[in-house]
Design an enzyme around this catalytic site. Structure first.
Site, mmCIF file in Angstrom:
data_model
loop_
_atom_site.group_PDB
_atom_site.id
_atom_site.type_symbol
_atom_site.label_atom_id
_atom_site.label_comp_id
_atom_site.label_asym_id
_atom_site.label_seq_id
_atom_site.Cartn_x
_atom_site.Cartn_y
_atom_site.Cartn_z
ATOM 1 N N LYS A 90 0.878 -1.183 0.000
ATOM 2 C CA LYS A 90 0.000 0.000 0.000
ATOM 3 C C LYS A 90 0.911 1.227 0.000
ATOM 4 O O LYS A 90 1.261 1.761 1.047
ATOM 5 C CB LYS A 90 -0.901 -0.068 1.239
HETATM 6 N N1 PPE Z 1 -7.756 -2.365 -2.804
HETATM 7 C C1 PPE Z 1 -7.303 -1.094 -2.810
HETATM 8 C C2 PPE Z 1 -6.647 -0.560 -4.029
HETATM 9 C C3 PPE Z 1 -7.433 -0.317 -1.658
HETATM 10 O O1 PPE Z 1 -6.979 0.935 -1.658
HETATM 11 C C4 PPE Z 1 -8.068 -0.856 -0.522
HETATM 12 C C5 PPE Z 1 -8.239 -0.023 0.705
HETATM 13 C C6 PPE Z 1 -8.517 -2.190 -0.563
HETATM 14 C C7 PPE Z 1 -8.339 -2.921 -1.714
HETATM 15 C C8 PPE Z 1 -9.146 -2.856 0.618
HETATM 16 O O2 PPE Z 1 -8.189 -3.078 1.637
HETATM 17 P P1 PPE Z 1 -8.585 -3.124 3.180
HETATM 18 O O3 PPE Z 1 -8.887 -1.722 3.598
HETATM 19 O O4 PPE Z 1 -7.397 -3.684 3.849
HETATM 20 O O5 PPE Z 1 -9.770 -4.008 3.304
HETATM 21 N N2 PPE Z 1 -8.548 1.323 0.434
HETATM 22 C C9 PPE Z 1 -8.552 2.336 1.455
HETATM 23 C C10 PPE Z 1 -9.135 3.620 0.929
HETATM 24 C C11 PPE Z 1 -8.288 4.300 -0.057
HETATM 25 C C12 PPE Z 1 -8.517 5.744 0.060
HETATM 26 O O6 PPE Z 1 -7.788 6.363 0.833
HETATM 27 O O7 PPE Z 1 -9.454 6.261 -0.571
HETATM 28 C C13 PPE Z 1 -9.412 1.966 2.627
HETATM 29 O O8 PPE Z 1 -10.450 1.332 2.441
HETATM 30 O O9 PPE Z 1 -9.070 2.388 3.732
#
Ligand code: PPE
Length: 322
Positions: free
Chosen positions: A159
């Site tokens: 990330k």
């Molecule tokens: N894919 C991407 C590209 C991504 O950015 C996120 C989180 C996920 C999958 C899901 O990951 P998780 O949060 O661990 O379940 N994206 C963040 C938001 C991005 C933004 O700042 O806007 C988030 O959900 O916090």
């Protein structure tokens, strides 16, 4: 989304007032996106504020840093503790937390060499990511003309700040064309993920999602939903997903810390089934809401309670979530 209620930021080991939490214009990370970050939610539970899957987020943060050769001069425990301090210092009962480590000011040569790493953690109130409409009526998504970058170009499972330019292009294009969100297709022609979410489909009662082979961030919400689905006795299949799979799905939903579990009503104007939230999505969405609010004893180990200085935010006296 508003930063109004955020008063303190944890910056390089100490708590500083929001206005003082700044970086210099010459920071490497500002110019080249050389930073790694996390997005974590803290939820209001009956026993006070609690952080959802804190250690998994810290571990992913450290893993992202490692891929980029970035050393954070803090231990896992110190960083987890700092996240809790931020929630407590700002007196939040629920919030979104953003840990960030970026290369600071020393050189603007691409190789960061001896550039110091700036580590900050801050938090704010962030409600529904795609808006109240998308949460209630389902998200209207489009297939992005921008491809998801391949893991051979950049480490998709990390990330990292600069990697998000790909997502910014995709979501700006989607919103400009009247959609809530974009789904990016990978270089191999298979679906990758949303600009900030993982993707799930349901077909004939089976839950499908893809994995790192499709250049996706391995979401912690994705992992939680998969575990919950398996525990509930659902059949789960992890494989590459095609556009055909998406359009023929009985149900589609997206997961992420910010978006939580949000169903997709239509893709490029074509409704998914009847365009309403499907039964499997409903079960998982409800279960997720119960889990994060501490109402499911089975998953309470996913919540790390935060001791806040305001007594009424702890214990039984929590009457409403701010
Ligand atoms: N894919 C991407 C590209 C991504 O950015 C996120 C989180 C996920 C999958 C899901 O990951 P998780 O949060 O661990 O379940 N994206 C963040 C938001 C991005 C933004 O700042 O806007 C988030 O959900 O916090």
């Amino acid at each position: 989304m508003s930063f109004d209620q955020s008063k303190y930021v944890w910056k390089n080991g100490e708590m500083v007032p929001w206005q003082q939490a700044t970086f210099h214009v010459s920071c490497h990370g500002v110019h080249y996106g050389t930073g790694v970050f996390e997005g974590i939610r803290c939820y209001c539970t009956d026993s006070g504020p609690a952080i959802f899957r804190l250690y998994e987020h810290i571990d992913r943060w450290l893993a992202s840093a490692k891929v980029y050769g970035m050393h954070l001069p803090y231990t896992r425990e110190q960083l987890a503790d700092a996240v809790m301090q931020v929630v407590a210092a700002n007196n939040f009962s629920s919030c979104y937390i953003r840990p960030l480590a970026i290369y600071g000011s020393d050189t603007l040569g691409l190789h960061p060499r001896n550039t110091p790493v700036e580590v900050v953690i801050f938090a704010w109130k962030w409600g529904q990511y795609l808006g109240a409409d998308a949460a209630a009526k389902g998200a209207h998504v489009t297939i992005s003309p921008w491809r998801k970058f391949s893991s051979t170009a950049m480490p998709a499972t990390a990330k990292a700040c600069g990697q998000y330019l790909n997502s910014v292009l995709a979501v700006r294009d989607a919103v400009a064309r009247g959609f809530d969100e974009a789904i990016l297709v990978g270089e191999d022609g298979y679906l990758a993920e949303g600009s900030g979410e993982n993707l799930f489909l349901v077909k004939d009662g089976v839950l499908f999602t893809n994995d790192e082979k499709s250049s996706v961030l391995m979401g912690i919400t994705r992992d939680s939903v998969l575990k919950m689905a398996i525990d509930t006795g659902m059949q789960v299949c992890i494989r590459k997903l095609s556009l055909e799979d998406l359009l023929a799905a009985d149900e589609v939903f997206m997961t992420g810390t910010a978006v939580e579990v949000t169903f997709v009503a239509a893709v490029d104007g074509r409704p998914i089934a009847d365009g309403r939230r499907g039964p499997i999505t409903s079960v998982l969405q409800r279960l997720f809401a119960d889990v994060v609010s501490g109402r499911e004893p089975r998953y309470r180990h996913w919540l790390t309670p935060v001791a806040t200085p305001v007594p009424e935010l702890n214990g039984e006296r929590v009457s409403q979530c701010r």
